[in-house]
Design a protein around this motif. Sequence first.
Motif, PDB file in Angstrom:
ATOM      1  N   VAL A  59      -8.786  -5.340   2.913  1.00  0.00           N
ATOM      2  CA  VAL A  59      -7.873  -4.384   3.729  1.00  0.00           C
ATOM      3  C   VAL A  59      -8.727  -3.044   3.999  1.00  0.00           C
ATOM      4  O   VAL A  59      -8.707  -2.189   4.893  1.00  0.00           O
ATOM      5  N   ARG A  97       1.742   0.096  11.262  1.00  0.00           N
ATOM      6  CA  ARG A  97       0.545   0.200  11.806  1.00  0.00           C
ATOM      7  C   ARG A  97      -0.568  -0.332  10.759  1.00  0.00           C
ATOM      8  O   ARG A  97      -1.742  -0.343  10.936  1.00  0.00           O
ATOM      9  N   HIS A  98      -0.023  -0.732   9.767  1.00  0.00           N
ATOM     10  CA  HIS A  98      -0.946  -1.391   8.586  1.00  0.00           C
ATOM     11  C   HIS A  98      -0.947  -2.821   8.886  1.00  0.00           C
ATOM     12  O   HIS A  98      -0.355  -3.558   9.537  1.00  0.00           O
ATOM     13  N   TYR A 133      -1.404  -5.541   7.025  1.00  0.00           N
ATOM     14  CA  TYR A 133      -0.328  -6.481   6.699  1.00  0.00           C
ATOM     15  C   TYR A 133       0.599  -6.808   7.460  1.00  0.00           C
ATOM     16  O   TYR A 133       1.211  -7.921   7.357  1.00  0.00           O
ATOM     17  N   TYR A 134       1.232  -5.596   8.218  1.00  0.00           N
ATOM     18  CA  TYR A 134       2.164  -5.935   9.512  1.00  0.00           C
ATOM     19  C   TYR A 134       1.818  -6.995  10.327  1.00  0.00           C
ATOM     20  O   TYR A 134       2.546  -7.987  10.878  1.00  0.00           O
ATOM     21  N   PRO A 146       0.725  -1.320  -0.011  1.00  0.00           N
ATOM     22  CA  PRO A 146      -0.168   0.020  -0.158  1.00  0.00           C
ATOM     23  C   PRO A 146       0.717   1.367   0.275  1.00  0.00           C
ATOM     24  O   PRO A 146       0.122   2.301   0.200  1.00  0.00           O
ATOM     25  N   PRO A 194       4.561   1.881   8.215  1.00  0.00           N
ATOM     26  CA  PRO A 194       4.221   0.466   7.865  1.00  0.00           C
ATOM     27  C   PRO A 194       4.008  -0.434   9.181  1.00  0.00           C
ATOM     28  O   PRO A 194       3.093  -1.501   8.961  1.00  0.00           O
ATOM     29  N   LYS A 219      -9.354  -3.164  11.076  1.00  0.00           N
ATOM     30  CA  LYS A 219      -8.546  -2.223  12.248  1.00  0.00           C
ATOM     31  C   LYS A 219      -9.712  -2.479  13.566  1.00  0.00           C
ATOM     32  O   LYS A 219      -8.751  -2.766  14.542  1.00  0.00           O
TER      33      LYS A 219
END
Length: 461
Positions: free
Chosen positions: A403, A75-76, A78-79, A51, A73, A409
């Motif tokens: 996402v 906080r994304h 995918y992490y 992203p 990254p 979230k």
Amino acid sequence: MKLPDKFEEKMQALLGDEFPEYLSCYDEPRYYGLRVNTNKISVEDFKKICPFEITPIPWIENGFYYDGDKVTPSRHPYYFAGLYYLQEPSAMTPANRLPVEPGDKVLDVCAAPGGKATELGAKLKGEGVLIANDISNSRAKGLLKNIEVFGIGNVLVLSEEPGKLEDYFAEYFDKILIDAPCSGEGMFRKDKKMVKAWEEHGPEFFANIQKSIITQAARMLKPGGMLLYSTCTFDGRENEGTIEYLLKKYPEFEILGIKGYEGFEKGMPELTASKSEEFAKTVRIFPHKMKGEGHYLALLRKGKPLPATDKKLLPGKKSKKKLPEDLEVFLEDTTWELDAARLDVHGERVYYMPEDLPDVCGIRFLRTGLLLGELKKKRFEPSQALAMCLKKDEYKKVLDFPVSDERVKRYLKGETLDVEDMTGSKEKGWYLVCVDGYPLGFGKLSGQTLKNKYLPGWRLC
Ligand SMILES: C[S@@+](CC[C@H](N)C(=O)[O-])C[C@H]1O[C@@H](n2cnc3c(N)ncnc32)[C@H](O)[C@@H]1O
């Protein structure tokens, strides 16, 4: 940035004419790196879904730069799905250049917080064993989390002095990585606190610790096995000096060449007592030569290479032992076939152990094997670590959110979710919650509500 005078004098002597160029690096911003977890996603697929803007790190196939001043990254979602690890680019080099193969027995002696251990584990692809150790128990907790997020189940996470490990693992490992505690001269730009630490404990202090760690590790390596030694410092005593010490004590070790890159500099034989040209095979990374902070690497083999063997264990006899019934019921929703002989049950907790381990009774550990979950009265509750190890298509009951869905979230924050639009006639029970096909954790479905089972300590705040 103000550097200690003694350090500047030393670097001036080390770099000669290049010193002003090196010094000017301290006025430039640091580099931010991200490493793709190839055990969960291919580099090609990651590039399609990433992203934020990334550019390849030329000497690391699965490494990328990102702009840490513009994006976060960490906080994304995918992490949280373990698709990547955030790591300074030069620090990606040691685990990349140690040729770990599926089926190997691998030791990371100084592993916390897991920057290198996560890559070593990803390279194993679930076969063989990774033993990730760090003397600091508090740092080993972070290591365990990173290993679990990455979906590495064939693991032991230990917190021991390397000398104690020797009693259990003499000549056991195929590959060993020592990312040694060091005076951190290569990290001054990234972390200003390192300057203070350098002033308190200089290179001599660390060189003594390194000598003891490297000789202890040497005794745990199989004949024919490989050891990669690395530091993030420039001092010769901690780098070539430590390798020279090892070779003197164990002459059966041989320095191997390391796959090159135009920015790599040769190791410095002139900093050793013997001045042997062999030390030029080791690698130095300087920030004025390439886009990374600073590192040193030496790859060594113990004795002659051994003939290649197929390390995959034969499917062989399946043990006659039976799995606990509630676990068996849960596994019916997976494609996994577990061998009951590898289960280790402690109270309610059930672990799946790597194969071919010695008895590790007496070692301080944080985790042995994959924590599958807990056997409660008449039911099995799967763990967060199991969710991270599963692939979407290995489990029948999946709730896969794009996402862009705001519930992703909210799931990561631990909220109960209304999933009416996704449930249809879905039966109740444990669901694997995914983001774009990558597992985040479990939830328990009842009617149209998903009870959140995301591990409380991992939640997004
Ligand atoms: C450079 S850091 C390791 C970084 C880690 N490899 C990574 O990539 O995330 C060095 C580590 O060595 C550990 N350490 C210090 N002395 C040690 C010893 N004698 N044995 C094992 N680990 C030690 C420290 O706690 C620290 O976590």
